[in-house]
Enzyme design. Sequence first.
Site, short mmCIF file in Angstrom:
data_model
loop_
_atom_site.label_atom_id
_atom_site.label_comp_id
_atom_site.label_asym_id
_atom_site.label_seq_id
_atom_site.Cartn_x
_atom_site.Cartn_y
_atom_site.Cartn_z
N HIS A 180 48.69 81.39 -10.64
CA HIS A 180 49.46 80.93 -9.49
C HIS A 180 48.61 81.06 -8.23
CE1 HIS A 180 52.53 80.71 -6.39
NE2 HIS A 180 53.31 80.13 -7.29
N LYS A 206 58.99 85.37 -8.25
CA LYS A 206 57.97 86.07 -7.44
C LYS A 206 58.37 87.54 -7.29
CE LYS A 206 56.70 81.67 -5.46
NZ LYS A 206 56.15 80.90 -4.36
N GLY A 230 56.75 77.08 -0.44
CA GLY A 230 57.52 77.86 0.53
C GLY A 230 57.54 77.28 1.93
N GLU A 266 49.25 82.14 -5.44
CA GLU A 266 49.40 83.43 -4.76
C GLU A 266 48.53 84.50 -5.42
OE1 GLU A 266 53.68 83.51 -4.81
OE2 GLU A 266 53.68 81.83 -3.41
N GLU A 297 50.96 72.63 -8.27
CA GLU A 297 51.61 73.17 -7.08
C GLU A 297 50.66 73.06 -5.88
OE1 GLU A 297 54.95 76.12 -8.19
OE2 GLU A 297 53.09 77.26 -8.06
N SER A 337 58.37 73.73 -2.98
CA SER A 337 59.54 73.32 -2.20
C SER A 337 60.50 72.39 -2.95
CB SER A 337 59.13 72.69 -0.85
OG SER A 337 58.47 73.66 -0.06
N ASN A 387 60.33 80.80 -10.84
CA ASN A 387 59.37 81.87 -10.54
C ASN A 387 59.99 82.72 -9.44
OD1 ASN A 387 57.28 83.51 -9.81
ND2 ASN A 387 55.95 81.87 -9.05
P1 13P Z 1 58.77 77.37 -3.57
O1 13P Z 1 59.69 76.64 -4.51
O2 13P Z 1 59.43 78.55 -2.89
O3 13P Z 1 58.06 76.44 -2.63
O4 13P Z 1 57.62 78.05 -4.48
C1 13P Z 1 56.97 77.26 -5.40
C2 13P Z 1 56.18 78.15 -6.27
O5 13P Z 1 55.20 78.74 -5.85
C3 13P Z 1 56.63 78.33 -7.66
O6 13P Z 1 55.66 78.94 -8.43
#
Ligand code: 13P
Length: 255
Positions: A101, A15, A177, A103, A171, A215, A13
């Site tokens: 997601h 982002k 992150g 976010e 997640e 992560s 992803n």
């Molecule tokens: P990270 O791997 O940067 O922690 O992000 C995970 C994520 O949100 C994947 O969709």
Amino acid sequence: MTALRLRPLIAGNWKMNGSRAQNEALIADLKGRLASKPDLAADLLVCPPAAYLMQAARLVGGSAIALGAQDCHTKQSGAHTGDVSAAMLADCGCRYVILGHSERRADHAEKSEQVAAKAKAAHEAGLIAIVCVGETEAERDRGATLDVISSQLEGSVPADAAAGNLVIAYEPVWAIGTGRTPTPDDVAAVHAHIRSLLKAWFKDGAEMRILYGGSVKASNAATLMHVAEVNGALVGGASLKGEEFWGIALAAAGA
Ligand code: 13P
């Protein structure tokens, strides 16, 4: 009961990251690594921002790397300024779309009901929906993780789902992150819970892939990917580096 060994899916992803030059370099890097190990026992997926899907479709063309998007609308066309439909994503060469997601749940106040409608639209367009669920740190601290996961799943997964068109990504919001991850036992408990719900709801629920995300890096992938009922990873930051993403894929494939 032993878990089925499902072929792992390693999904990147991206982002809101990338540029035409960076995308080209990253996909070329991944294609090169895959060409040197064509028998990799895992599926690779990249999910760039919508603006770059056409470019990425050309770049992954002819390789085993699949393309996915990060969101879609609930409708296939119409007066929805700024939105992109599942039919358009399919038309651009996508096979997958990430939905719900955390976010998007946070930045756009997306509710599970809307995520289910998007997943249904994705299915109508022939896409595989990757539906994300995960608890916040506060929910975890008060012992509500499994309840939160149950209600998110119940609300976000459409009734028409099947192993061929649905992937779940667990997640934990606090692990995204942050460099922090749950213990393997914690991951196992949540994935077992998700599996039991999928099996109760769908006749092929044992075959639906459940990814872990939050992560994931090459250095912790072997530990996380070998937890029971973990069928791959949804990777954020580490998916922007070819070596890291590949390292995760190798760990998941047991290579
Ligand atoms: P990270 O791997 O940067 O922690 O992000 C995970 C994520 O949100 C994947 O969709």
